[in-house]
Motif scaffolding. Structure first.
Motif, PDB file in Angstrom:
ATOM      1  N   GLY A 324       0.813  -1.206   0.000  1.00  0.00           N
ATOM      2  CA  GLY A 324       0.000   0.000   0.000  1.00  0.00           C
ATOM      3  C   GLY A 324       0.844   1.253   0.000  1.00  0.00           C
ATOM      4  N   GLN A 325       1.958   1.193   0.719  1.00  0.00           N
ATOM      5  CA  GLN A 325       2.862   2.338   0.783  1.00  0.00           C
ATOM      6  C   GLN A 325       3.492   2.627  -0.575  1.00  0.00           C
ATOM      7  OE1 GLN A 325       3.466   4.652   2.943  1.00  0.00           O
ATOM      8  NE2 GLN A 325       5.501   4.514   3.813  1.00  0.00           N
ATOM      9  N   VAL A 326       3.893   1.579  -1.284  1.00  0.00           N
ATOM     10  CA  VAL A 326       4.479   1.750  -2.614  1.00  0.00           C
ATOM     11  C   VAL A 326       3.454   2.351  -3.567  1.00  0.00           C
ATOM     12  CG1 VAL A 326       5.330   0.489  -4.636  1.00  0.00           C
ATOM     13  CG2 VAL A 326       6.234  -0.038  -2.374  1.00  0.00           C
ATOM     14  N   GLY A 327       2.222   1.818  -3.544  1.00  0.00           N
ATOM     15  CA  GLY A 327       1.184   2.361  -4.408  1.00  0.00           C
ATOM     16  C   GLY A 327       0.899   3.823  -4.114  1.00  0.00           C
ATOM     17  N   ALA A 328       0.864   4.172  -2.841  1.00  0.00           N
ATOM     18  CA  ALA A 328       0.610   5.570  -2.460  1.00  0.00           C
ATOM     19  C   ALA A 328       1.728   6.484  -2.947  1.00  0.00           C
ATOM     20  CB  ALA A 328       0.456   5.666  -0.941  1.00  0.00           C
ATOM     21  N   TYR A 333       3.801  10.624  -6.799  1.00  0.00           N
ATOM     22  CA  TYR A 333       4.754  10.945  -7.875  1.00  0.00           C
ATOM     23  C   TYR A 333       4.014  11.367  -9.141  1.00  0.00           C
ATOM     24  CZ  TYR A 333       8.939  10.486 -10.778  1.00  0.00           C
ATOM     25  OH  TYR A 333      10.000  10.729 -11.611  1.00  0.00           O
ATOM     26  N   VAL A 334       2.965  10.637  -9.491  1.00  0.00           N
ATOM     27  CA  VAL A 334       2.205  10.939 -10.699  1.00  0.00           C
ATOM     28  C   VAL A 334       1.415  12.237 -10.547  1.00  0.00           C
ATOM     29  CG1 VAL A 334       0.330  10.130 -12.184  1.00  0.00           C
ATOM     30  CG2 VAL A 334       2.088   8.528 -11.414  1.00  0.00           C
ATOM     31  N   THR A 349      12.267  13.283  -6.201  1.00  0.00           N
ATOM     32  CA  THR A 349      13.581  12.644  -6.108  1.00  0.00           C
ATOM     33  C   THR A 349      13.628  11.664  -4.947  1.00  0.00           C
ATOM     34  OG1 THR A 349      14.666  14.589  -7.064  1.00  0.00           O
ATOM     35  CG2 THR A 349      16.051  13.067  -5.814  1.00  0.00           C
ATOM     36  N   THR A 350      13.040  12.058  -3.818  1.00  0.00           N
ATOM     37  CA  THR A 350      12.974  11.158  -2.662  1.00  0.00           C
ATOM     38  C   THR A 350      12.217   9.893  -3.004  1.00  0.00           C
ATOM     39  OG1 THR A 350      13.070  13.012  -1.109  1.00  0.00           O
ATOM     40  CG2 THR A 350      12.171  10.935  -0.276  1.00  0.00           C
ATOM     41  N   ILE A 351      11.097  10.029  -3.708  1.00  0.00           N
ATOM     42  CA  ILE A 351      10.292   8.858  -4.072  1.00  0.00           C
ATOM     43  C   ILE A 351      11.099   7.931  -4.981  1.00  0.00           C
ATOM     44  CG2 ILE A 351       8.247   8.090  -5.329  1.00  0.00           C
ATOM     45  CD1 ILE A 351       6.854  10.641  -4.366  1.00  0.00           C
ATOM     46  N   ARG A 352      11.775   8.494  -5.973  1.00  0.00           N
ATOM     47  CA  ARG A 352      12.565   7.664  -6.894  1.00  0.00           C
ATOM     48  C   ARG A 352      13.643   6.885  -6.159  1.00  0.00           C
ATOM     49  NH1 ARG A 352      12.373  12.191 -10.407  1.00  0.00           N
ATOM     50  NH2 ARG A 352      14.499  12.767  -9.767  1.00  0.00           N
ATOM     51  N   SER A 353      14.279   7.522  -5.193  1.00  0.00           N
ATOM     52  CA  SER A 353      15.364   6.854  -4.469  1.00  0.00           C
ATOM     53  C   SER A 353      14.853   5.852  -3.444  1.00  0.00           C
ATOM     54  CB  SER A 353      16.256   7.895  -3.784  1.00  0.00           C
ATOM     55  OG  SER A 353      15.529   8.609  -2.798  1.00  0.00           O
ATOM     56  N   ALA A 354      13.638   6.087  -2.916  1.00  0.00           N
ATOM     57  CA  ALA A 354      13.115   5.219  -1.852  1.00  0.00           C
ATOM     58  C   ALA A 354      12.285   4.055  -2.381  1.00  0.00           C
ATOM     59  CB  ALA A 354      12.273   6.042  -0.876  1.00  0.00           C
ATOM     60  N   LEU A 355      11.784   4.150  -3.620  1.00  0.00           N
ATOM     61  CA  LEU A 355      10.925   3.104  -4.145  1.00  0.00           C
ATOM     62  C   LEU A 355      11.603   1.731  -4.225  1.00  0.00           C
ATOM     63  CD1 LEU A 355       8.644   4.607  -6.940  1.00  0.00           C
ATOM     64  CD2 LEU A 355       7.950   3.361  -4.881  1.00  0.00           C
ATOM     65  N   LEU A 359       9.904  -1.504  -2.542  1.00  0.00           N
ATOM     66  CA  LEU A 359       9.539  -2.738  -3.245  1.00  0.00           C
ATOM     67  C   LEU A 359      10.128  -3.961  -2.568  1.00  0.00           C
ATOM     68  CD1 LEU A 359       9.940  -1.513  -6.922  1.00  0.00           C
ATOM     69  CD2 LEU A 359       7.800  -2.157  -5.817  1.00  0.00           C
ATOM     70  N   LEU A 360      11.276  -3.790  -1.931  1.00  0.00           N
ATOM     71  CA  LEU A 360      11.925  -4.895  -1.213  1.00  0.00           C
ATOM     72  C   LEU A 360      11.467  -4.995   0.237  1.00  0.00           C
ATOM     73  CD1 LEU A 360      15.544  -4.582  -2.635  1.00  0.00           C
ATOM     74  CD2 LEU A 360      13.826  -6.299  -3.211  1.00  0.00           C
ATOM     75  N   GLY A 361      10.469  -4.186   0.608  1.00  0.00           N
ATOM     76  CA  GLY A 361       9.867  -4.337   1.922  1.00  0.00           C
ATOM     77  C   GLY A 361      10.417  -3.441   2.999  1.00  0.00           C
ATOM     78  N   VAL A 362      11.296  -2.511   2.670  1.00  0.00           N
ATOM     79  CA  VAL A 362      11.818  -1.568   3.663  1.00  0.00           C
ATOM     80  C   VAL A 362      11.001  -0.292   3.550  1.00  0.00           C
ATOM     81  CG1 VAL A 362      13.833  -0.303   4.484  1.00  0.00           C
ATOM     82  CG2 VAL A 362      14.104  -2.581   3.479  1.00  0.00           C
ATOM     83  N   GLY A 363      10.067  -0.099   4.473  1.00  0.00           N
ATOM     84  CA  GLY A 363       9.076   0.958   4.318  1.00  0.00           C
ATOM     85  C   GLY A 363       9.425   2.294   4.929  1.00  0.00           C
TER      86      GLY A 363
END
Length: 461
Positions: A324-328, A333-334, A349-355, A359-363
């Protein structure tokens, strides 16, 4: 973000009152945990504003500094070296005026017992999955017995490590805690009769080991305060092991075994009868628990289920919160793609670096860097997690349970650890469907409801 762990360590220590203010240092997969002698000396705002610091969780004398995977190991090593050179101050727990709830204190101490065990659980869990794959395909038959032994040995003796860490955390002698906890897994206990039945090696599991080591710590302190110094080295360990060992055999193992059985029965019943509702609740509430650091309280439950059933059915449900966090974050971003202001460009930029980490589960990078500062996207991320959890829970109600053979990873990183009552293939399919559901609902909920008006980046919407 600081690429130099030494610089990050120096900056963090400067803002928590210096190395001499640090009582103890620990870390988990993403967080540096500092117990402080004087929490009032912390520059909270300065600490949160440091490059590379993704968030800070305050809990009485403890500060959890979120740094992210990989980085936290290097920074922790630098912090430990500086703290060791500065000497150890008076423990924070002995100073007046500290404010923390008993629940949060208990969670923190339980986490200190179990978190150091997670790397071994992950490694052995992955090897167990690889070994299962080799057994199912018939490949490398000469290697599978060795892999089985390597993967299973730690879990067979995990009670000893729990006992050691428990005594260390609660002020006892670690090796005595481990010695008493070893009684729980010793094969010879099968010859002991308690409550009219023979005990079984491992009965009570990690819960029994935790209770045994806590008792050993209390007995050790009581004895040490009453025997002459000249006899301390002989009497204290002997009486500690004897008294605690007998109580463990004739009380704690049976009681802890009943509790552990109840935990497993309750988890299975919950998923079979109300799996969708349970998944909705667990997936929806897990992000706030992570934010507060309270998710560590579930580690003994996961470990108990892994001991009993070979996997924990709760972790895949909870992992949906990350989806859910990734989708949000993607929706944020969009939605902001046409905003060319400097704060928005920084957020993207933060979103791009944190995604990738998300995706690997580090929220934590997405929680503290994106959704929580914006406010509403944090709530819509929880909605995505709830939907993913309900998806996985619904299939549990239909008879397909999804479990993880180890704890720690989530997101895509959990795929190698998945199994279930209908095999790894079915577990992977259901879990993957849950992730997609979490991504989609988190995205749509945030895109539609996360921005009822133009958000002010960096402040709650």
């Amino acid at each position: 973000m600081h690429n130099d762990p030494a610089s990050t360590a120096t900056a963090v220590l400067h803002r928590v009152g210096g190395p001499a203010n640090v009582v103890s240092v620990a870390h988990c997969m993403t967080r540096l945990r500092l117990t402080l002698a004087d929490p009032a000396a912390v520059d909270e705002e300065g600490l949160r504003a440091l490059p590379g610091v993704l968030g800070v969780v305050s809990d009485g004398p403890t500060r959890q500094v979120v740094l992210g995977p990989g980085v936290v190991d290097e920074v922790t090593a630098e912090v430990e070296a500086r703290v060791a050179a500065a000497g150890r101050p008076e423990p924070a727990a002995t100073r007046p005026g500290e404010r923390t709830t008993p629940v949060r204190t208990a969670v923190r101490r339980v986490a200190n017992v179990f978190v150091p065990l997670i790397p071994a659980l992950i490694g052995c869990g992955i090897l167990s999955g690889v070994n299962g794959l080799l057994l199912n395909t018939g490949l490398l038959p000469a290697l599978t017995p060795a892999l089985s032994a390597i993967a299973a040995a730690f879990l067979a003796l995990i009670a000893v490590f729990v006992g050691h860490n428990t005594a260390k955390e609660f002020g006892g002698t670690p090796v005595l805690g481990g010695a008493v906890a070893a009684v729980v897994v010793y094969p010879g206990v099968a010859k002991v009769t308690a409550f009219g039945t023979h005990l079984a090696p491992g009965q009570g599991g990690v819960l029994g080991a935790l209770a045994a080591a806590l008792l050993a710590t209390r007995v050790e302190k009581w004895v040490r305060g009453r025997v002459p110094d000249a006899l301390d080295v002989l009497l204290t360990p002997t009486v500690t092991v004897l008294v605690s060992g007998l109580v463990t055999l004739y009380g704690l193992m049976y009681t802890a075994g009943a509790v552990a059985t109840a935990v497993g029965t309750a988890a299975n019943w919950l998923l079979a009868t109300a799996g969708a509702a349970a998944g909705l609740l667990l997936g929806g509430l897990f992000l706030p628990l992570v934010m507060l650091g309270l998710h560590q309280a579930l580690i003994p439950v996961h470990t108990t289920l892994i001991e009993q059933q070979g996997y924990t059915v709760l972790l895949p449900l909870l992992a949906m919160a990350g989806a859910g966090q990734v989708g949000a974050a993607l929706a944020v971003y969009v939605r902001l793609r046409h905003d060319a202001s400097l704060p928005t460009l920084s957020l993207r930029t933060t979103i791009r670096s944190a995604l990738p980490a998300g995706l690997l589960g580090v929220g934590e990078p997405l929680i503290y860097g994106v959704s929580l500062p914006l406010g509403r996207p944090f709530l819509t991320a929880c909605a995505g997690g709830a939907a993913g959890g309900a998806f996985v829970g619904f299939f549990a109600m239909l008879g397909t349970k999804v479990g993880a053979t180890a704890i720690g990873p989530s997101g895509w990183a959990l795929f190698p650890l998945l199994t279930g009552n209908r095999g790894a293939g079915a577990a992977v399919a259901v879990y993957g469907g849950g992730l997609l559901t979490g991504y989609l609902v988190g995205f749509l909920a945030t895109y539609v409801f996360g921005f009822p008006r133009r958000p002010r980046v960096g402040a709650p919407a």
